[in-house]
Write a protein that holds these residues in place. Structure first.
Motif, PDB file in Angstrom:
ATOM      1  N   LEU A 114       0.715  -1.170  -0.019  1.00 45.53           N
ATOM      2  CA  LEU A 114      -0.018   0.004   0.182  1.00 45.53           C
ATOM      3  C   LEU A 114       0.728   1.290   0.016  1.00 45.53           C
ATOM      4  N   ASP A 115       1.174   1.813  -1.367  1.00 47.90           N
ATOM      5  CA  ASP A 115       2.008   2.805  -1.348  1.00 47.90           C
ATOM      6  C   ASP A 115       1.147   4.035  -1.156  1.00 47.90           C
ATOM      7  N   GLY A 116       1.878   5.169  -0.698  1.00 52.78           N
ATOM      8  CA  GLY A 116       1.152   6.632  -0.463  1.00 52.78           C
ATOM      9  C   GLY A 116       0.496   6.355   0.976  1.00 52.78           C
ATOM     10  N   SER A 209       8.535  21.693  -2.211  1.00 49.28           N
ATOM     11  CA  SER A 209       8.996  21.975  -0.956  1.00 49.28           C
ATOM     12  C   SER A 209      10.391  21.773  -0.598  1.00 49.28           C
ATOM     13  N   TYR A 210      10.975  20.643  -1.357  1.00 48.25           N
ATOM     14  CA  TYR A 210      12.227  20.445  -1.288  1.00 48.25           C
ATOM     15  C   TYR A 210      13.486  20.997  -1.857  1.00 48.25           C
ATOM     16  N   TYR A 211      12.788  22.103  -2.657  1.00 45.48           N
ATOM     17  CA  TYR A 211      13.603  22.833  -3.758  1.00 45.48           C
ATOM     18  C   TYR A 211      15.350  23.036  -3.158  1.00 45.48           C
ATOM     19  N   ARG A 238       0.990  19.114 -11.047  1.00 43.57           N
ATOM     20  CA  ARG A 238       0.171  18.290 -10.483  1.00 43.57           C
ATOM     21  C   ARG A 238       0.831  17.380  -9.419  1.00 43.57           C
ATOM     22  N   TYR A 239       0.637  17.419  -8.135  1.00 43.77           N
ATOM     23  CA  TYR A 239       1.433  16.554  -7.207  1.00 43.77           C
ATOM     24  C   TYR A 239       0.420  15.947  -6.173  1.00 43.77           C
ATOM     25  N   ILE A 240       0.187  14.678  -6.239  1.00 47.95           N
ATOM     26  CA  ILE A 240      -0.726  14.077  -5.230  1.00 47.95           C
ATOM     27  C   ILE A 240       0.204  13.918  -3.763  1.00 47.95           C
ATOM     28  N   GLY A 241       1.473  13.132  -4.165  1.00 46.28           N
ATOM     29  CA  GLY A 241       2.133  12.438  -2.939  1.00 46.28           C
ATOM     30  C   GLY A 241       1.958  11.182  -2.924  1.00 46.28           C
ATOM     31  N   SER A 242       1.522  10.637  -3.682  1.00 49.31           N
ATOM     32  CA  SER A 242       1.064   9.113  -3.910  1.00 49.31           C
ATOM     33  C   SER A 242       1.257   8.696  -5.244  1.00 49.31           C
ATOM     34  N   LEU A 243       2.434   7.877  -5.303  1.00 49.90           N
ATOM     35  CA  LEU A 243       3.395   7.532  -6.282  1.00 49.90           C
ATOM     36  C   LEU A 243       2.427   6.847  -7.418  1.00 49.90           C
ATOM     37  N   VAL A 244       1.815   6.037  -7.129  1.00 49.47           N
ATOM     38  CA  VAL A 244       0.756   5.147  -8.114  1.00 49.47           C
ATOM     39  C   VAL A 244      -0.151   6.262  -8.600  1.00 49.47           C
ATOM     40  N   ILE A 256       6.029  13.999 -16.526  1.00 47.09           N
ATOM     41  CA  ILE A 256       7.118  13.809 -15.838  1.00 47.09           C
ATOM     42  C   ILE A 256       6.912  13.715 -14.188  1.00 47.09           C
ATOM     43  N   PHE A 257       7.256  12.634 -13.753  1.00 49.06           N
ATOM     44  CA  PHE A 257       7.010  12.747 -12.198  1.00 49.06           C
ATOM     45  C   PHE A 257       8.707  12.672 -11.675  1.00 49.06           C
ATOM     46  N   CYS A 258       8.854  13.487 -10.626  1.00 50.72           N
ATOM     47  CA  CYS A 258      10.458  13.744 -10.234  1.00 50.72           C
ATOM     48  C   CYS A 258      10.467  13.434  -8.661  1.00 50.72           C
ATOM     49  N   TYR A 259      11.243  12.642  -8.160  1.00 46.41           N
ATOM     50  CA  TYR A 259      11.524  12.519  -6.809  1.00 46.41           C
ATOM     51  C   TYR A 259      13.104  12.539  -6.788  1.00 46.41           C
ATOM     52  N   PRO A 260      13.885  13.426  -6.877  1.00 48.94           N
ATOM     53  CA  PRO A 260      15.087  13.779  -6.924  1.00 48.94           C
ATOM     54  C   PRO A 260      15.813  13.394  -5.751  1.00 48.94           C
ATOM     55  N   GLY A 268      18.038   9.354  -2.553  1.00 51.20           N
ATOM     56  CA  GLY A 268      16.568   9.802  -3.043  1.00 51.20           C
ATOM     57  C   GLY A 268      15.461   9.077  -1.591  1.00 51.20           C
ATOM     58  N   LYS A 269      14.237   8.848  -2.220  1.00 51.36           N
ATOM     59  CA  LYS A 269      13.459   8.378  -1.124  1.00 51.36           C
ATOM     60  C   LYS A 269      12.812   7.013  -1.691  1.00 51.36           C
ATOM     61  N   LEU A 270      12.429   6.961  -2.752  1.00 52.48           N
ATOM     62  CA  LEU A 270      11.920   5.811  -3.392  1.00 52.48           C
ATOM     63  C   LEU A 270      12.572   4.570  -3.426  1.00 52.48           C
ATOM     64  N   ARG A 271      11.777   3.426  -3.442  1.00 51.21           N
ATOM     65  CA  ARG A 271      12.561   2.257  -3.522  1.00 51.21           C
ATOM     66  C   ARG A 271      12.562   1.729  -4.954  1.00 51.21           C
ATOM     67  N   TYR A 274      10.745  -2.369  -5.586  1.00 51.89           N
ATOM     68  CA  TYR A 274       9.193  -2.572  -5.673  1.00 51.89           C
ATOM     69  C   TYR A 274       8.531  -1.036  -6.062  1.00 51.89           C
ATOM     70  N   GLU A 275       9.205   0.038  -6.029  1.00 50.86           N
ATOM     71  CA  GLU A 275       8.632   1.181  -6.519  1.00 50.86           C
ATOM     72  C   GLU A 275       9.154   1.637  -7.916  1.00 50.86           C
ATOM     73  N   ALA A 276      10.276   2.016  -7.935  1.00 53.00           N
ATOM     74  CA  ALA A 276      10.810   2.788  -9.323  1.00 53.00           C
ATOM     75  C   ALA A 276      10.942   1.581 -10.395  1.00 53.00           C
TER      76      ALA A 276
HETATM   77  P1  FDP Z   1       4.365   7.898   1.203  1.00 49.13           P
HETATM   78  O1  FDP Z   1       5.514   8.304   2.136  1.00 49.13           O
HETATM   79  O2  FDP Z   1       3.268   8.594   1.889  1.00 49.13           O
HETATM   80  O3  FDP Z   1       4.119   6.353   1.636  1.00 49.13           O
HETATM   81  O4  FDP Z   1       6.727   5.744  -1.404  1.00 49.13           O
HETATM   82  C1  FDP Z   1       6.502   6.527  -0.498  1.00 49.13           C
HETATM   83  C2  FDP Z   1       5.686   7.881  -0.858  1.00 49.13           C
HETATM   84  O5  FDP Z   1       4.628   7.906   0.019  1.00 49.13           O
HETATM   85  C3  FDP Z   1       5.240   7.908  -2.394  1.00 49.13           C
HETATM   86  O6  FDP Z   1       3.929   7.161  -2.587  1.00 49.13           O
HETATM   87  C4  FDP Z   1       4.968   9.471  -2.735  1.00 49.13           C
HETATM   88  O7  FDP Z   1       5.269   9.514  -4.189  1.00 49.13           O
HETATM   89  C5  FDP Z   1       6.115   9.881  -1.784  1.00 49.13           C
HETATM   90  O8  FDP Z   1       6.422   8.921  -0.824  1.00 49.13           O
HETATM   91  C6  FDP Z   1       5.827  11.349  -1.456  1.00 49.13           C
HETATM   92  O9  FDP Z   1       6.780  11.800  -0.621  1.00 49.13           O
HETATM   93  P2  FDP Z   1       6.839  13.359  -0.216  1.00 49.13           P
HETATM   94  O10 FDP Z   1       5.801  13.181   0.902  1.00 49.13           O
HETATM   95  O11 FDP Z   1       8.295  13.533   0.341  1.00 49.13           O
HETATM   96  O12 FDP Z   1       6.546  14.390  -1.295  1.00 49.13           O
END
Ligand code: FDP
Length: 337
Positions: A114-116, A209-211, A238-244, A256-260, A268-271, A274-276
């Motif tokens: 359950l991502d996001g 906000s991470y600029y 557009r940014y929801i903050g939920s990768l999917v 384009i979606f960016c998580y630098p 970076g943050k994403l895995r 099982y994500e990227a």
């Molecule tokens: P979350 O921390 O809410 O689980 O994979 C983690 C993730 O969400 C992604 O779904 C989302 O794209 C990203 O982190 C959001 O991170 P920020 O809150 O730092 O923008």
């Protein structure tokens, strides 16, 4: 009336030539897990009202958080089926071995159940991401090495979006296909065959906000995206903050979606696993590209199960542009672009 195609029929009719039924049935299992998780996530807002929350159920067991529940469902549906040699979940530190009492299969399932998660409690779309590898050595029981393969070796990948409706989008390397859950019949029906990234793209998605924490090259790219240069593209944010959810919207509209990487989080943050990785497989199938800014995500061999990565994913020209900005910065040529 137009033709109705269920996911079962579609998977069966489109199984890769090498498939012996194992991969096909594994995809059914994932689709079933998606239905069960969708049912549960749809009731998330009712938990307090119906008294299911926080407290305990009739057996006196504490109610699980949704992400733990989703993780358990996928594991329980898949570990005994004889199709897998190993599983890796975002929720578990160690890989999940298939117990010796069960037959060992040829595939590895990597998943983010359950991502996001920060969006669960505020009724915003969340998702499940999955990838399927063929195990490296079919003679042995599953080992971590079976999962540590570059995403370019994936044989299938997909995601489930729990949004206004539930969608399952997947690819086995023969295009990207989307299915929408009809809640009345409990069936995923083909709604988006052969998904392809539109051009020109419509959106860019980033948590700006991470600029201040980004490298100069990434900042310049983001300035370019936001219209600061004469040749900037005409994109909306557009940014929801939920990768999917962010990925799905951009797949349908282009962008384009960016998580630098950041100064204090240089991986970076994403895995990766099982994500990227699975999303990189899908975007390539949809005509796009994914990169960590220097290298294609599909080519990165993970060295650990929960390895993080920077991610730029979407229409190829946009992703190649960020690679160019980063390359120029690293070559010390930052002033010239
Ligand atoms: P979350 O921390 O809410 O689980 O994979 C983690 C993730 O969400 C992604 O779904 C989302 O794209 C990203 O982190 C959001 O991170 P920020 O809150 O730092 O923008």
């Amino acid at each position: 009336m137009s033709t109705v195609t269920t996911i079962e029929r579609f998977i069966l009719e489109h199984q890769p030539e090498y498939a012996r039924g194992e991969l096909t049935t594994l995809l059914y299992d994932v689709a079933l897990a998606a239905k069960i998780i969708a049912h549960k996530t749809n009731r998330a807002g009712l938990i307090d009202i119906l008294g299911e929350a926080g407290a305990s159920n009739v057996q006196g067991e504490a109610q699980q958080k949704l992400d733990i529940y989703a993780d358990e469902i996928i594991k329980q549906l898949c570990d005994h089926t004889g199709r897998l040699c190993l599983m890796v979940s975002e929720e578990r530190e160690e890989a999940i071995a298939i117990p010796d009492r069960y037959h060992k299969g040829s595939y590895v399932l990597v998943y983010d159940p359950l991502d996001g998660s920060s969006n669960i409690d505020v009724n915003v779309s969340i998702g499940t991401i999955f990838g399927i590898y063929r195990c490296v050595d079919e003679q042995r029981r599953g080992r971590v090495e079976d999962a540590l393969q570059p995403p370019g070796h994936l044989v299938a990948a997909g995601y489930v979006l729990y949004g206004a409706s539930t969608m399952l989008v997947y690819s086995t390397g023969d295009g990207v296909h989307g299915f929408t859950l009809n809640p009345e019949y409990g069936e995923f029906l083909l709604s988006h065959p052969n998904m392809h990234l539109p051009d020109p793209p419509a959106y860019f998605s980033v948590n700006s906000s991470y600029y201040a924490r980004w490298s100069p090259g990434v900042r310049r790219f983001l300035d370019w995206l936001q219209g600061m240069n004469p040749d900037s593209p005409n994109l909306s944010a557009r940014y929801i903050g939920s990768l999917v959810a962010d990925f799905h919207r951009n797949l349908l509209r282009g962008g384009i979606f960016c998580y630098p990487a950041e100064s204090e989080r240089d991986e970076g943050k994403l895995r990766l696993l099982y994500e990227a990785g699975p999303l990189a497989f899908l975007i390539a199938q949809a005509g796009g590209h994914a990169s960590d800014g220097r290298q294609a995500i599909l080519e990165i061999t993970p060295t650990s199960l929960h390895q993080r990565t920077a991610l730029f994913i979407g229409n190829r020209p946009l992703v190649e542009r960020v690679e160019a900005f980063i390359r120029l910065e690293e070559e010390g040529d930052a002033q010239t672009y």
